[in-house]
Design a protein around this motif. Structure first.
Motif, PDB file in Angstrom:
ATOM      1  N   UNK A  37     -11.792   2.283 -15.039  1.00  0.00           N
ATOM      2  CA  UNK A  37     -12.889   3.131 -14.578  1.00  0.00           C
ATOM      3  C   UNK A  37     -14.022   2.193 -14.187  1.00  0.00           C
ATOM      4  N   UNK A  38     -14.373   2.162 -12.916  1.00  0.00           N
ATOM      5  CA  UNK A  38     -15.331   1.173 -12.428  1.00  0.00           C
ATOM      6  C   UNK A  38     -16.752   1.716 -12.467  1.00  0.00           C
ATOM      7  N   UNK A  39     -17.690   0.800 -12.484  1.00  0.00           N
ATOM      8  CA  UNK A  39     -19.098   1.190 -12.511  1.00  0.00           C
ATOM      9  C   UNK A  39     -19.437   2.020 -11.279  1.00  0.00           C
ATOM     10  N   UNK A  40     -20.124   3.118 -11.511  1.00  0.00           N
ATOM     11  CA  UNK A  40     -20.473   4.034 -10.435  1.00  0.00           C
ATOM     12  C   UNK A  40     -19.457   5.134 -10.236  1.00  0.00           C
ATOM     13  N   UNK A  41     -18.258   4.939 -10.796  1.00  0.00           N
ATOM     14  CA  UNK A  41     -17.217   5.945 -10.665  1.00  0.00           C
ATOM     15  C   UNK A  41     -17.336   7.027 -11.724  1.00  0.00           C
ATOM     16  N   UNK A  42     -16.658   8.113 -11.499  1.00  0.00           N
ATOM     17  CA  UNK A  42     -16.716   9.251 -12.427  1.00  0.00           C
ATOM     18  C   UNK A  42     -15.466   9.254 -13.306  1.00  0.00           C
ATOM     19  N   UNK A  43     -15.658   9.570 -14.573  1.00  0.00           N
ATOM     20  CA  UNK A  43     -14.518   9.738 -15.474  1.00  0.00           C
ATOM     21  C   UNK A  43     -13.759  11.016 -15.102  1.00  0.00           C
ATOM     22  N   UNK A  44     -12.516  11.134 -15.554  1.00  0.00           N
ATOM     23  CA  UNK A  44     -11.811  12.414 -15.363  1.00  0.00           C
ATOM     24  C   UNK A  44     -12.642  13.563 -15.935  1.00  0.00           C
ATOM     25  N   UNK A  45     -12.372  14.748 -15.487  1.00  0.00           N
ATOM     26  CA  UNK A  45     -13.141  15.901 -15.944  1.00  0.00           C
ATOM     27  C   UNK A  45     -12.928  16.137 -17.432  1.00  0.00           C
ATOM     28  N   UNK A  46     -13.825  16.916 -18.011  1.00  0.00           N
ATOM     29  CA  UNK A  46     -13.697  17.245 -19.427  1.00  0.00           C
ATOM     30  C   UNK A  46     -12.351  17.928 -19.698  1.00  0.00           C
ATOM     31  N   UNK A  47     -11.953  18.815 -18.811  1.00  0.00           N
ATOM     32  CA  UNK A  47     -10.672  19.523 -18.975  1.00  0.00           C
ATOM     33  C   UNK A  47      -9.510  18.540 -18.972  1.00  0.00           C
ATOM     34  N   UNK A  48      -9.552  17.578 -18.050  1.00  0.00           N
ATOM     35  CA  UNK A  48      -8.485  16.574 -17.969  1.00  0.00           C
ATOM     36  C   UNK A  48      -8.433  15.712 -19.228  1.00  0.00           C
ATOM     37  N   UNK A  49      -9.589  15.304 -19.708  1.00  0.00           N
ATOM     38  CA  UNK A  49      -9.633  14.436 -20.877  1.00  0.00           C
ATOM     39  C   UNK A  49      -9.184  15.168 -22.139  1.00  0.00           C
ATOM     40  N   UNK A  50      -9.607  16.407 -22.284  1.00  0.00           N
ATOM     41  CA  UNK A  50      -9.182  17.204 -23.446  1.00  0.00           C
ATOM     42  C   UNK A  50      -7.667  17.364 -23.439  1.00  0.00           C
ATOM     43  N   UNK A  76     -24.210  13.355 -16.272  1.00  0.00           N
ATOM     44  CA  UNK A  76     -25.031  14.022 -15.257  1.00  0.00           C
ATOM     45  C   UNK A  76     -24.592  15.479 -15.212  1.00  0.00           C
ATOM     46  N   UNK A  77     -25.428  16.310 -15.779  1.00  0.00           N
ATOM     47  CA  UNK A  77     -25.082  17.725 -15.944  1.00  0.00           C
ATOM     48  C   UNK A  77     -24.783  18.375 -14.594  1.00  0.00           C
ATOM     49  N   UNK A  78     -23.650  19.020 -14.558  1.00  0.00           N
ATOM     50  CA  UNK A  78     -23.221  19.677 -13.332  1.00  0.00           C
ATOM     51  C   UNK A  78     -22.451  18.775 -12.406  1.00  0.00           C
ATOM     52  N   UNK A  79     -22.415  17.461 -12.693  1.00  0.00           N
ATOM     53  CA  UNK A  79     -21.724  16.519 -11.817  1.00  0.00           C
ATOM     54  C   UNK A  79     -20.597  15.774 -12.520  1.00  0.00           C
ATOM     55  N   UNK A  80     -20.753  15.532 -13.824  1.00  0.00           N
ATOM     56  CA  UNK A  80     -19.716  14.824 -14.545  1.00  0.00           C
ATOM     57  C   UNK A  80     -20.255  13.654 -15.342  1.00  0.00           C
ATOM     58  N   UNK A  81     -19.336  12.814 -15.805  1.00  0.00           N
ATOM     59  CA  UNK A  81     -19.688  11.621 -16.580  1.00  0.00           C
ATOM     60  C   UNK A  81     -19.390  10.397 -15.733  1.00  0.00           C
TER      61      UNK A  81
END
Length: 268
Positions: A37-50, A76-81
């Motif tokens: 996971x690179x800097x500036x990139x978004x982690x998988x969604x909460x649903x995916x991670x759970x 970032x609320x509404x956008x992801x981690x």
């Protein structure tokens, strides 16, 4: 480069909730360090991670909060981690904790910074490009022609950062950039916004800075080391002579409040 979805594999083994949270934290942290996971990139969604870790939303969110507190991600609320980890931020966070835990004083900080800058000057004399030297020289000119305290602080920061970047040592760069921020922050605490005080202090050290650049320009490793060491010793004497240098806020070895404020400013 792996995408957020296919970077996930082999989730950590489940135990109790505290252990699960720690395992998720460690797993995601390692993936960030491995640049999955690179800097500036978004982690998988909460649903995916759970789904991937087979845990509750509460456990996942607790792990994410830990990563955010450690400077690895930003929610970032509404956008992801998003991954925000940088070498400078991670080192700043770790060093700040150590400084507070061990009650490190300003003399220790400045002493280490001086030693590292001396080493950086030696390396820079051997490795610096004409562009590196030009960047250092322009920063010194900016300091000499500054009209505000912020101009001087900015010029000094650019000079010190250019010097250590010319060393070509990424660990040295990260360490020195943090310590430069500390040193400039200390100067702000002591000198305030009085331009004349800043100008006089900067002028007293001007020749020393120029000697370092001159030695680096001609590739004189021994000369750069001697010039940097002399500059550090002179800097300490100038610091100790400042009107507020003996105030309790500076002399007190328990300076956690100063570093906490400084770290908050750096992490913004």
């Amino acid at each position: 480069m792996n995408t957020p979805s296919n970077a996930l594999h082999d989730s950590p083994r489940r135990t109790n909730r505290a252990s699960i949270t720690q395992l998720i934290f460690d797993d995601l942290r390692q993936r960030i360090l491995d640049r999955q996971f690179v800097r500036g990139g978004r982690l998988p969604t909460e649903k995916q991670l759970v789904a991937h870790y087979g845990v509750s939303v509460a456990s996942l969110r607790e792990a994410i909060r830990g990563l955010a507190s450690a400077g690895f991600v930003e929610v970032r609320h509404g956008k992801g981690v998003f991954v925000t980890a940088s070498a400078e931020d991670l080192i700043a966070n770790s060093l700040n904790s150590m400084i507070q835990l061990e009650n490190v004083g300003m003399a220790h900080v400045l002493g280490v910074h001086g030693a590292l800058n001396t080493y950086a000057s030696e390396l820079a004399a051997a490795r610096a490009t004409p562009q590196d030297v030009d960047t250092m020289q322009k920063a010194l000119i900016a300091v000499d022609h500054a009209v505000t305290p912020e101009d001087i602080a900015d010029g000094l920061t650019r000079f010190l950062n250019a010097l250590v970047r010319a060393s070509g040592n990424p660990l040295l760069v990260s360490l020195c950039q943090f310590l430069t921020t500390v040193q400039i922050g200390l100067a702000r605490e002591i000198q305030g916004k009085r331009f004349e005080a800043w100008r006089k202090t900067a002028a007293r050290l001007s020749n020393g800075r120029q000697r370092i650049v001159d030695a680096i320009r001609i590739g004189d490793v021994d000369g750069a080391r001697v010039a940097a060491r002399a500059f550090h010793e002179h800097s300490i004497s100038v610091f100790n002579a400042l009107p507020k240098a003996n105030d309790a806020v500076v002399q007190d070895l328990a300076i956690s409040a100063f570093f906490s404020k400084l770290l908050q400013q750096m992490m913004r």
